[in-house]
Design a protein around this motif. Structure first.
Motif, mmCIF file in Angstrom:
data_model
loop_
_atom_site.group_PDB
_atom_site.id
_atom_site.type_symbol
_atom_site.label_atom_id
_atom_site.label_comp_id
_atom_site.label_asym_id
_atom_site.label_seq_id
_atom_site.Cartn_x
_atom_site.Cartn_y
_atom_site.Cartn_z
ATOM 1 N N UNK A 59 -32.826 10.853 -3.674
ATOM 2 C CA UNK A 59 -31.690 10.954 -2.747
ATOM 3 C C UNK A 59 -31.433 12.409 -2.342
ATOM 4 N N UNK A 60 -31.580 13.331 -3.297
ATOM 5 C CA UNK A 60 -31.399 14.753 -2.979
ATOM 6 C C UNK A 60 -32.476 15.216 -2.005
ATOM 7 N N UNK A 61 -33.703 14.808 -2.239
ATOM 8 C CA UNK A 61 -34.817 15.187 -1.352
ATOM 9 C C UNK A 61 -34.625 14.612 0.048
ATOM 10 N N UNK A 62 -34.174 13.351 0.142
ATOM 11 C CA UNK A 62 -33.938 12.745 1.456
ATOM 12 C C UNK A 62 -32.842 13.482 2.224
ATOM 13 N N UNK A 63 -31.770 13.838 1.531
ATOM 14 C CA UNK A 63 -30.678 14.566 2.169
ATOM 15 C C UNK A 63 -31.140 15.954 2.603
ATOM 16 N N UNK A 64 -31.910 16.606 1.762
ATOM 17 C CA UNK A 64 -32.421 17.938 2.111
ATOM 18 C C UNK A 64 -33.324 17.858 3.335
ATOM 19 N N UNK A 65 -34.154 16.838 3.409
ATOM 20 C CA UNK A 65 -35.044 16.673 4.572
ATOM 21 C C UNK A 65 -34.246 16.369 5.841
ATOM 22 N N UNK A 66 -33.255 15.474 5.740
ATOM 23 C CA UNK A 66 -32.441 15.129 6.915
ATOM 24 C C UNK A 66 -31.682 16.331 7.457
ATOM 25 N N UNK A 67 -31.151 17.129 6.560
ATOM 26 C CA UNK A 67 -30.330 18.274 6.981
ATOM 27 C C UNK A 67 -31.128 19.566 7.102
ATOM 28 N N UNK A 68 -32.376 19.476 6.779
ATOM 29 C CA UNK A 68 -33.272 20.645 6.844
ATOM 30 C C UNK A 68 -32.732 21.789 5.990
ATOM 31 N N UNK A 117 -29.935 24.280 -2.352
ATOM 32 C CA UNK A 117 -28.657 24.445 -1.650
ATOM 33 C C UNK A 117 -27.845 23.150 -1.689
ATOM 34 N N UNK A 118 -28.512 22.004 -1.651
ATOM 35 C CA UNK A 118 -27.812 20.721 -1.759
ATOM 36 C C UNK A 118 -27.160 20.597 -3.133
#
Length: 163
Positions: free
Chosen positions: A16-25, A30-31
């Motif tokens: 979930x952290x990786x998906x959010x980081x990818x979506x928000x670039x 930092x997430x």
């Protein structure tokens, strides 16, 4: 300067952290840093609670004003109906049709006068404090804006005298 910290996450949370980081670039660091800062900041929840409290207080005051205004309206209507029923004599049968026609005419005048007052944006509830503060001015209208005395104003002295 930032210090390195090694942490362990469950595979689902890391995904979930990786998906959010990818979506928000953004970087995963930092997430996680933003999430930890938000978790440690007591101000966030306190600010939300204070904002909700202010909104609820404002809504409570608005509801109290509405209850007061509705109470005044109901009492004014009840007083008017009681007065009207007390002072209005019954009409003979032969005068019923003329009275009904006159009633329709007066009602139309009432609706027009009401429309004018509503268009002004100042209503009875705003005038009541002015009437209380200036008891010598007992004309029924506050601040000098008398209703127009014409055939369509049921509050004019001429219309009131025609009953």
């Amino acid at each position: 300067m930032k210090t390195r910290l090694n942490v362990y996450f469950s595979p689902d949370l890391l995904r979930r952290i990786e998906e959010l980081a990818d979506r928000r670039r953004l970087s995963r660091s930092s997430i996680v840093e933003a999430a930890v800062a938000s978790f440690l900041s007591p101000d966030g929840s306190d600010q939300r609670e204070a904002a909700f409290t202010r909104r609820l207080d404002r809504l409570s005051r608005q509801i109290e004003r509405l209850e007061r205004d509705v109470g005044i309206s109901v009492e004014a209507l009840a007083l008017f109906v009681r007065f009207w029923l007390t002072v209005t004599p019954p009409l003979p049968n032969d005068a019923q049709s003329a009275a009904q026609a006159k009633g329709r005419e007066r009602y139309q005048g009432f609706v027009e006068a009401l429309g004018r007052r509503l268009a002004k944006g100042k209503g009875l509830l705003q005038e009541i404090p002015n009437d209380i503060l200036t008891p010598s001015c007992n004309t029924g209208a506050a601040s000098g804006d008398e209703p127009m005395a014409d055939d369509h104003d049921p509050t004019s002295p001429e219309a009131l005298g025609q009953r």
